[in-house]
Design a protein around this motif. Structure first.
Motif, PDB file in Angstrom:
ATOM      1  N   PRO A 199       4.019   5.435  -4.790  1.00 33.19           N
ATOM      2  CA  PRO A 199       4.478   4.083  -4.489  1.00 33.19           C
ATOM      3  C   PRO A 199       3.561   3.458  -3.452  1.00 33.19           C
ATOM      4  O   PRO A 199       3.046   4.158  -2.565  1.00 33.19           O
ATOM      5  CB  PRO A 199       5.877   4.310  -3.913  1.00 33.19           C
ATOM      6  CG  PRO A 199       5.897   5.714  -3.430  1.00 33.19           C
ATOM      7  CD  PRO A 199       4.800   6.473  -4.102  1.00 33.19           C
ATOM      8  N   ALA A 200       3.328   2.176  -3.598  1.00 34.32           N
ATOM      9  CA  ALA A 200       2.458   1.488  -2.642  1.00 34.32           C
ATOM     10  C   ALA A 200       2.763   0.000  -2.673  1.00 34.32           C
ATOM     11  O   ALA A 200       2.696  -0.631  -3.727  1.00 34.32           O
ATOM     12  CB  ALA A 200       0.982   1.719  -2.988  1.00 34.32           C
ATOM     13  N   GLY A 201       3.130  -0.510  -1.556  1.00 29.49           N
ATOM     14  CA  GLY A 201       3.351  -1.950  -1.435  1.00 29.49           C
ATOM     15  C   GLY A 201       4.401  -2.483  -2.375  1.00 29.49           C
ATOM     16  O   GLY A 201       4.292  -3.604  -2.860  1.00 29.49           O
ATOM     17  N   GLY A 202       5.409  -1.684  -2.646  1.00 25.19           N
ATOM     18  CA  GLY A 202       6.468  -2.136  -3.546  1.00 25.19           C
ATOM     19  C   GLY A 202       6.206  -1.792  -4.992  1.00 25.19           C
ATOM     20  O   GLY A 202       7.112  -1.775  -5.803  1.00 25.19           O
ATOM     21  N   GLY A 204      -4.851  -4.542  -3.495  1.00 24.82           N
ATOM     22  CA  GLY A 204      -4.930  -3.959  -2.176  1.00 24.82           C
ATOM     23  C   GLY A 204      -4.143  -2.673  -2.041  1.00 24.82           C
ATOM     24  O   GLY A 204      -4.520  -1.784  -1.283  1.00 24.82           O
ATOM     25  N   ALA A 205      -3.078  -2.567  -2.830  1.00 26.23           N
ATOM     26  CA  ALA A 205      -2.209  -1.413  -2.690  1.00 26.23           C
ATOM     27  C   ALA A 205      -2.709  -0.208  -3.463  1.00 26.23           C
ATOM     28  O   ALA A 205      -2.338   0.925  -3.181  1.00 26.23           O
ATOM     29  CB  ALA A 205      -0.802  -1.768  -3.139  1.00 26.23           C
ATOM     30  N   LYS A 206      -3.553  -0.432  -4.421  1.00 28.46           N
ATOM     31  CA  LYS A 206      -4.019   0.683  -5.246  1.00 28.46           C
ATOM     32  C   LYS A 206      -5.000   1.551  -4.470  1.00 28.46           C
ATOM     33  O   LYS A 206      -5.823   1.052  -3.712  1.00 28.46           O
ATOM     34  CB  LYS A 206      -4.768   0.145  -6.461  1.00 28.46           C
ATOM     35  CG  LYS A 206      -3.923  -0.528  -7.502  1.00 28.46           C
ATOM     36  CD  LYS A 206      -4.836  -0.853  -8.688  1.00 28.46           C
ATOM     37  CE  LYS A 206      -4.131  -1.722  -9.705  1.00 28.46           C
ATOM     38  NZ  LYS A 206      -5.018  -2.024 -10.836  1.00 28.46           N
ATOM     39  N   PRO A 229      14.492   3.731  -6.600  1.00 26.57           N
ATOM     40  CA  PRO A 229      14.369   4.419  -5.304  1.00 26.57           C
ATOM     41  C   PRO A 229      13.173   3.911  -4.503  1.00 26.57           C
ATOM     42  O   PRO A 229      13.084   4.169  -3.302  1.00 26.57           O
ATOM     43  CB  PRO A 229      14.157   5.880  -5.712  1.00 26.57           C
ATOM     44  CG  PRO A 229      14.788   5.984  -7.058  1.00 26.57           C
ATOM     45  CD  PRO A 229      14.544   4.673  -7.721  1.00 26.57           C
ATOM     46  N   TRP A 230      12.261   3.207  -5.152  1.00 27.33           N
ATOM     47  CA  TRP A 230      11.057   2.730  -4.446  1.00 27.33           C
ATOM     48  C   TRP A 230      11.107   1.233  -4.226  1.00 27.33           C
ATOM     49  O   TRP A 230      10.105   0.594  -3.937  1.00 27.33           O
ATOM     50  CB  TRP A 230       9.813   3.134  -5.238  1.00 27.33           C
ATOM     51  CG  TRP A 230       9.895   4.583  -5.590  1.00 27.33           C
ATOM     52  CD1 TRP A 230       9.598   5.633  -4.769  1.00 27.33           C
ATOM     53  CD2 TRP A 230      10.364   5.138  -6.822  1.00 27.33           C
ATOM     54  NE1 TRP A 230       9.866   6.819  -5.410  1.00 27.33           N
ATOM     55  CE2 TRP A 230      10.334   6.555  -6.677  1.00 27.33           C
ATOM     56  CE3 TRP A 230      10.815   4.620  -8.018  1.00 27.33           C
ATOM     57  CZ2 TRP A 230      10.731   7.422  -7.694  1.00 27.33           C
ATOM     58  CZ3 TRP A 230      11.208   5.477  -9.027  1.00 27.33           C
ATOM     59  CH2 TRP A 230      11.170   6.863  -8.867  1.00 27.33           C
ATOM     60  N   GLY A 231      12.275   0.693  -4.399  1.00 24.92           N
ATOM     61  CA  GLY A 231      12.451  -0.732  -4.169  1.00 24.92           C
ATOM     62  C   GLY A 231      12.671  -1.487  -5.467  1.00 24.92           C
ATOM     63  O   GLY A 231      12.488  -0.936  -6.552  1.00 24.92           O
ATOM     64  N   PRO A 232      13.058  -2.739  -5.342  1.00 26.14           N
ATOM     65  CA  PRO A 232      13.315  -3.544  -6.533  1.00 26.14           C
ATOM     66  C   PRO A 232      12.007  -3.978  -7.193  1.00 26.14           C
ATOM     67  O   PRO A 232      10.970  -4.060  -6.537  1.00 26.14           O
ATOM     68  CB  PRO A 232      14.070  -4.760  -5.970  1.00 26.14           C
ATOM     69  CG  PRO A 232      13.544  -4.892  -4.580  1.00 26.14           C
ATOM     70  CD  PRO A 232      13.274  -3.487  -4.087  1.00 26.14           C
TER      71      PRO A 232
END
Length: 498
Positions: free
Chosen positions: A137-140, A173-175, A197-200
RNA sequence: GGCGGAAUGGCCGAGUGGUUUAGGCAAGGGCCUGCAAAGCCCUGUACGCGGGUUCGAUUCCCGCUUCCGCCUCCA
């Protein structure tokens, strides 16, 4: 002779051996319901409909799963542009696809799962991948870690180091790596979202197919099919996800060639010219199906109106033989059976020469068995679904049938007609079977038949006294009304102009 | 730049190391028909270019040309 199929993964034709003897599990990447279907979309449906019919005729119990991707960037954009709900856009286009599949005679799938209905399954798959170290998970968002999976690129023959970096904007940016792809897209304002579990957020494009194929067909299934343009990235990514999670996934990969227009793959603008809804107002649906199905499924088709017309002519030649054969088999004299002769009537008349053990409804139940078909036809389809060669066999049978017909050989005619119908049933092109047969009000048809008979009687009388101008005038008037008259040795026959 | 596919007679479209080299459409000729229509028969001698392998290549190999698809929207 066993079925052989071209497998994209091995780039070769291989013997088809299903996972479980006697049954086949098949997943077809269906529509992303962002617009109504054009003939490129539906060609894929037709190609694999023929494949499924052939598998069933060959004795396999086929479980056919065709997904619907009901959420993606373009659907959201369209919704926003139209001020409509995203789900309304998806629903509208899904109905258009369903109509197109039906109108072209594609057998319905056993299950047609939608992406947004399978978020729990996606969450499970993401968890498995994260726990196995193949996703993060990264940045949502949640990404698949391409570097963690050495086989990445195997299906499409790509080397990761040679791939162009994705130039997508949003979440780069999150990758960790530009080649990583999104399993899950974090929530953005104005977009629908589901809790995880990692956000909406919402499903990425590829995850759904892994989750849904596994749910309905198992961790390992036989055939994964779709358009050639899905090989990369879509199918590559599906394969990576599922294999990295420990699933066997697809054992054979089948891809259909694309439909081109003006030398290029159909785009949104050109596709509008070739929407299925529009095309079926120009040619009959069965003729469109013949056109889309006649080329080998792996060949590209360059659309042209002239080629479409040739397909129409070819199909009518086959159909014409079957109608005349039905008239001969039926009522003794063509004029008696003709005319009213919509294909459905002819169907009844042909019943004496129907297919072995088949009612031929076009539904899965009634397909002829492979053993009851001409050997050359069977061999053609067994060889990577060689429809062009199979059609050559059909045409040869039509020619022999026409010869028998001209000789008044009822038995020979019926034999060829039965063979032609059995072969056409496999291709979904039997004119007497659903969904092409029937139509029209039987009562009205009888009335029209009686009226035409009055005119034909007058014409025959004129011919008998050699008043040919009068006879021809009657024929011309009938033609102007849409009725084609042909004189045969057994008397005149007529039919509605097709 | 990377990966893959394709080029066949007027058109569509298969296929194959050679001798009977699909099939359809269109064209020409013939049969049938009062004329048509439908149907049947006959005809056309095609494999992008240059090399190579071979007794023989459209088919295999190498190079070239052109076209197409994919390289994170795609059937």
């Amino acid at each position: 002779m066993t079925l052989r199929l071209y497998d994209t993964a091995t780039r070769s034709v291989r013997d088809f051996v299903p996972q479980t003897p006697g049954s086949v599990t098949l997943y077809l990447c269906g529509a992303t319901v962002q617009s109504p279907p054009h003939i490129g979309h539906i060609r894929s449906g037709v190609s694999f409909d023929i494949a499924i019919r052939w598998l069933r005729a060959s004795g396999y119990a086929v479980t056919f799963c065709r997904n619907v991707t009901d959420i993606d960037d373009k659907i959201l954009r369209t919704a926003s542009a139209e001020g409509a709900q995203w789900w309304a856009i998806a629903e509208r286009n899904q109905r258009a696809f369903a109509r197109a599949y039906d109108v072209l005679g594609c057998l319905p799938p056993d299950v047609e799962p939608r992406a947004t209905g399978h978020v729990p399954e996606m969450i499970v798959l993401m968890r498995r991948l994260i726990e196995a170290g193949h996703a993060y998970p990264a940045g949502g968002d949640v990404y698949f870690d391409v570097s963690s999976y050495p086989e990445y690129g195997a299906l499409s023959g790509q080397r990761p180091e040679h791939m162009r970096a994705a130039d997508d904007t949003d979440s780069d940016g999150a990758k960790r790596d530009p080649r990583d792809f999104a399993l899950w897209k974090g929530h953005k304002p104005g977009e629908p979202s589901w809790e995880t579990p990692w956000g909406p957020g919402r499903p990425g494009w590829h995850l759904e197919c892994s989750a849904m194929s596994t749910k309905y067909l198992g961790a390992t299934f036989d055939i994964h099919a779709g358009g050639l343009d899905l090989v990369f990235p879509h199918h590559e990514n599906e394969l990576a996800q599922s294999r990295a999670a420990g699933d066997g996934f697809a054992r054979y990969w089948l891809h259909n060639g694309l439909v081109r227009l003006g030398g290029e793959k159909m785009s949104k603008s050109t596709g509008n010219l070739l929407l299925v809804d529009r095309m079926v107002t120009q040619v009959r649906p069965v003729e469109l199906r013949y056109y889309l199905g006649q080329a080998h499924y792996r060949s590209d088709i360059e659309f042209s109106a002239a080629a479409l017309e040739e397909a129409v002519a070819a199909y009518r030649r086959i159909e014409g033989f079957l109608i005349r054969a039905a008239e001969l088999a039926g009522a003794g004299s063509p004029s008696a059976g003709a005319g009213t002769a919509g294909p459905d009537v002819a169907d009844a008349e042909l019943s004496g020469a129907t297919l072995p053990g088949s009612e031929l409804p076009g539904a899965s139940a009634g397909l002829p068995t492979a053993g009851s078909l001409p050997a050359a036809f069977t061999a053609a389809l067994d060889d990577d679904l060689g429809v062009p060669q199979a059609l050559a066999v059909v045409h040869e049978a039509v020619r022999e049938g026409n010869t028998a017909l001209a000789a008044g050989d009822a038995a020979g005619t019926a034999k060829q007609a039965a063979a032609v119908r059995a072969m056409l049933a496999i291709l979904g092109l039997d004119p007497f079977a659903a969904p092409w047969a029937g139509g029209g009000d039987p009562g009205l048809r009888d009335v029209v038949g009686a009226l035409v008979q009055v005119a034909l009687d007058q014409r025959q009388a004129a011919r008998a006294r050699k008043d040919y101008p009068a006879a021809d005038a009657i024929r011309d008037e009938l033609a102007a009304a849409g009725i084609a008259v042909e004189d045969t040795p057994a008397g005149p026959r007529w039919e509605l102009q097709r």
